[in-house]
Motif scaffolding. Structure first.
Motif, mmCIF file in Angstrom:
data_model
loop_
_atom_site.group_PDB
_atom_site.id
_atom_site.type_symbol
_atom_site.label_atom_id
_atom_site.label_comp_id
_atom_site.label_asym_id
_atom_site.label_seq_id
_atom_site.Cartn_x
_atom_site.Cartn_y
_atom_site.Cartn_z
ATOM 1 N N SER A 121 19.545 -17.521 -8.843
ATOM 2 C CA SER A 121 18.176 -17.421 -8.330
ATOM 3 C C SER A 121 18.148 -16.841 -6.926
ATOM 4 O O SER A 121 17.130 -16.326 -6.467
ATOM 5 C CB SER A 121 17.502 -18.792 -8.345
ATOM 6 O OG SER A 121 18.052 -19.647 -7.360
ATOM 7 N N ASN A 168 11.490 -29.316 -2.320
ATOM 8 C CA ASN A 168 11.491 -28.409 -3.464
ATOM 9 C C ASN A 168 12.113 -29.109 -4.664
ATOM 10 O O ASN A 168 13.291 -29.477 -4.650
ATOM 11 C CB ASN A 168 12.290 -27.149 -3.115
ATOM 12 C CG ASN A 168 12.266 -26.120 -4.234
ATOM 13 O OD1 ASN A 168 11.563 -26.282 -5.220
ATOM 14 N ND2 ASN A 168 13.044 -25.064 -4.062
ATOM 15 N N ASP A 169 11.299 -29.320 -5.710
ATOM 16 C CA ASP A 169 11.802 -30.006 -6.901
ATOM 17 C C ASP A 169 12.531 -29.060 -7.851
ATOM 18 O O ASP A 169 13.149 -29.496 -8.824
ATOM 19 C CB ASP A 169 10.633 -30.669 -7.656
ATOM 20 C CG ASP A 169 10.036 -31.803 -6.837
ATOM 21 O OD1 ASP A 169 10.796 -32.440 -6.086
ATOM 22 O OD2 ASP A 169 8.820 -32.024 -6.948
ATOM 23 N N LYS A 170 12.457 -27.774 -7.579
ATOM 24 C CA LYS A 170 13.097 -26.809 -8.458
ATOM 25 C C LYS A 170 14.593 -26.736 -8.154
ATOM 26 O O LYS A 170 15.013 -26.695 -6.999
ATOM 27 C CB LYS A 170 12.469 -25.426 -8.254
ATOM 28 C CG LYS A 170 13.016 -24.365 -9.202
ATOM 29 C CD LYS A 170 12.305 -23.036 -8.982
ATOM 30 C CE LYS A 170 12.844 -21.962 -9.939
ATOM 31 N NZ LYS A 170 12.149 -20.672 -9.722
ATOM 32 N N HIS A 171 15.407 -26.759 -9.191
ATOM 33 C CA HIS A 171 16.850 -26.669 -9.014
ATOM 34 C C HIS A 171 17.244 -25.216 -8.755
ATOM 35 O O HIS A 171 17.109 -24.365 -9.629
ATOM 36 C CB HIS A 171 17.572 -27.183 -10.267
ATOM 37 C CG HIS A 171 17.354 -28.645 -10.514
ATOM 38 N ND1 HIS A 171 17.908 -29.624 -9.712
ATOM 39 C CD2 HIS A 171 16.630 -29.278 -11.466
ATOM 40 C CE1 HIS A 171 17.539 -30.810 -10.166
ATOM 41 N NE2 HIS A 171 16.762 -30.629 -11.222
ATOM 42 N N LEU A 172 17.694 -24.962 -7.544
ATOM 43 C CA LEU A 172 18.106 -23.604 -7.192
ATOM 44 C C LEU A 172 19.527 -23.326 -7.670
ATOM 45 O O LEU A 172 20.353 -24.221 -7.774
ATOM 46 C CB LEU A 172 18.023 -23.409 -5.680
ATOM 47 C CG LEU A 172 16.625 -23.531 -5.061
ATOM 48 C CD1 LEU A 172 16.689 -23.336 -3.554
ATOM 49 C CD2 LEU A 172 15.664 -22.530 -5.692
ATOM 50 N N THR A 173 19.766 -22.080 -7.974
ATOM 51 C CA THR A 173 21.098 -21.641 -8.404
ATOM 52 C C THR A 173 21.497 -20.409 -7.614
ATOM 53 O O THR A 173 20.662 -19.756 -6.966
ATOM 54 C CB THR A 173 21.120 -21.286 -9.900
ATOM 55 O OG1 THR A 173 20.261 -20.152 -10.109
ATOM 56 C CG2 THR A 173 20.645 -22.469 -10.751
#
Length: 344
Positions: A10, A2-7
Motif C-alpha cells: 500500500s 487509522n484502523d486500516k491495516h497498512l502494508t
C-alpha cells in the motif's frame, strides 16, 4: 487512529514483483557465466574466485558509472533493451585502459514503480553488455522507491572489477614526444552529453523519431549503445606494446586524453583525420554549438584513443583490424604543451 491495516504494498512497494524479477533474470545472468563465478543470483553477495594461477602479482581494478540522462530518452521512447549495454560499457571501457581484464559486474536498478517487463528488458541488455565484455553478471540490486522517483522513471548504476598483472599495468609513464595517437570510432554520443542533447531537442521542438539522418532516424543514432572495446584491446596488448589508452567519455578528447599523458606533455589532434558522424553534425548545427564546446562535451566520433610508438603504429592498426576495429592515426604527443590542441 487509522484502523486500516497498512502494508508495504500500500506504500507502493511490491515485494512479489521484485521476487518475480529475480526469477526472470537468473537465466539471463547465467549466460554470462565465466570461470571464477562461484554463486548465482539471489544471495547476499556474489562470490568470485581470483585466477591467481595466471598472475604472480595481481592487482584489482574497479570502476563504477551510470548512463546519465540518456535514460530520459530511453524512457520517453520506450527503448529499454540496449541501455544496459551502455551501463556495462561505461564501466568496463574505463577498466580496460589500464590493461585489466574485467572479471565481474554488478548493477543497481532503482525505480518509482517496478515494471518487471521493463526491468527485465534493461537487465537483459546488461547481460548483453557483459557478454560483449567477457565479464560475468554476478549480482545486483533492484530498489522500488515511490516518492523518490516518478512512477515510470528508473535509474541505473554499474560496478565492475577487473584484474591485471602489476608489471603489466598500462599507465602512460613511457610516453614521449612524437608517439602516435590512434583513434577508434565511437557508435555515436555513447552515454555522454545527453543533457545538452535533450536541450537541443527541446529547442528544435521536433520528435527525434521523426528526424532522419542519412539512412537512419535521429533517435536510433542517439540510442545506439556505447561500443565495448574490451575484447579487441585485450587481444591487442597481448601482441604489441601499448603506452596508454584513453576512454573518451564526458569531456570529450579535450578533457580525457590529458588524463593519461605525463606531466609536461600534450597532444596535437588532426580533426581532418576522421569524418564527423552525421549525428554530431546535426547536434552542432541545430544547437549552434561552437567547435570547442563540441570537442569538450562529446566524443565527436572517437570513443577510444591508443598511444603507441611510431614504429608500432601500422602493426597496431593491422592487429586491431583483425579484431574488427577500424583504427587510424589522429595525432601525436608533443612536448612543452599542456592539454590538447586541434588542427584542421
Amino acid at each position: 487512529m487509522n484502523d486500516k491495516h497498512l502494508t508495504y504494498r500500500s506504500a507502493g512497494v511490491n515485494i512479489d514483483a521484485g521476487d518475480s524479477l529475480v526469477q526472470r533474470i537468473k537465466p539471463v545472468a547465467a549466460r554470462t557465466h565465466r570461470a571464477g563465478v562461484l554463486t548465482g543470483l539471489g544471495g547476499f553477495g556474489g562470490l568470485f574466485e581470483l585466477p591467481t594461477d595466471k598472475y604472480s602479482n595481481p592487482v584489482l581494478v574497479s570502476g563504477t558509472d551510470g548512463v546519465g540522462t540518456k535514460l530520459k530518452l530511453a524512457i520517453a521512447h520506450g527503448l529499454h533493451d540496449s541501455i544496459g549495454i551502455d551501463l556495462v560499457a561505461m564501466c568496463v571501457n574505463d577498466i580496460v585502459v589500464t590493461g585489466a581484464e574485467p572479471l565481474f559486474f554488478l548493477d543497481y536498478y532503482a525505480t518509482g514503480h517496478l515494471d518487471t517487463d521493463i526491468a527485465a528488458s534493461v537487465i537483459n541488455g546488461i547481460a548483453d553488455g557483459c557478454e560483449l565484455a567477457g565479464t560475468a553478471l554476478i549480482g545486483g540490486e533492484t530498489a522500488e522507491m515511490p516518492g523518490m522517483y516518478n512512477e515510470s522513471d528508473y535509474d541505473l548504476a554499474g560496478f565492475a572489477v577487473g584484474i591485471v598483472e602489476k608489471a603489466d599495468i598500462i599507465d602512460g609513464t613511457g610516453i614521449k614526444p612524437g608517439d602516435v595517437l590512434l583513434g577508434l570510432p565511437s557508435s555515436g554520443p555513447h552515454s555522454n552529453g545527453y543533457s545538452l542533447i535533450r536541450k537541443i531537442l527541446n529547442t528544435v521542438g521536433e520528435d527525434a523519431a521523426t528526424i532522419q539522418l542519412d539512412d537512419t532516424s535521429l533517435i536510433s543514432s542517439l540510442m545506439n549503445p556505447t561500443r565495448i572495446y574490451v575484447k579487441s584491446l585485450l587481444a591487442l596488448i597481448k601482441e604489441l606494446p601499448v603506452l596508454a589508452m584513453a576512454h573518451i567519455t564526458g569531456g570529450g578528447i579535450t578533457e580525457n586524453l590529458p588524463r593519461v599523458l605525463p606531466e609536461g606533455l600534450g597532444a596535437d589532434i588532426c580533426l581532418s583525420s576522421w569524418t564527423l558522424p552525421a549525428v554530431f553534425d546535426w547536434l552542432q548545427e541545430s544547437g549552434n554549438i561552437e567547435r570547442t564546446e563540441m570537442l569538450r562535451t562529446f566524443n565527436c566520433g572517437i570513443g577510444m584513443i591508443i598511444c603507441v610508438k611510431p614504429e608500432n603504429s601500422a602493426q597496431t592498426i593491422a592487429t586491431l583490424k583483425q579484431q574488427g576495429e577500424l583504427a587510424f592515426e589522429i595525432g601525436q604527443v608533443v612536448s612543452n604543451h599542456q592539454g590538447v590542441s586541434y588542427t584542421a
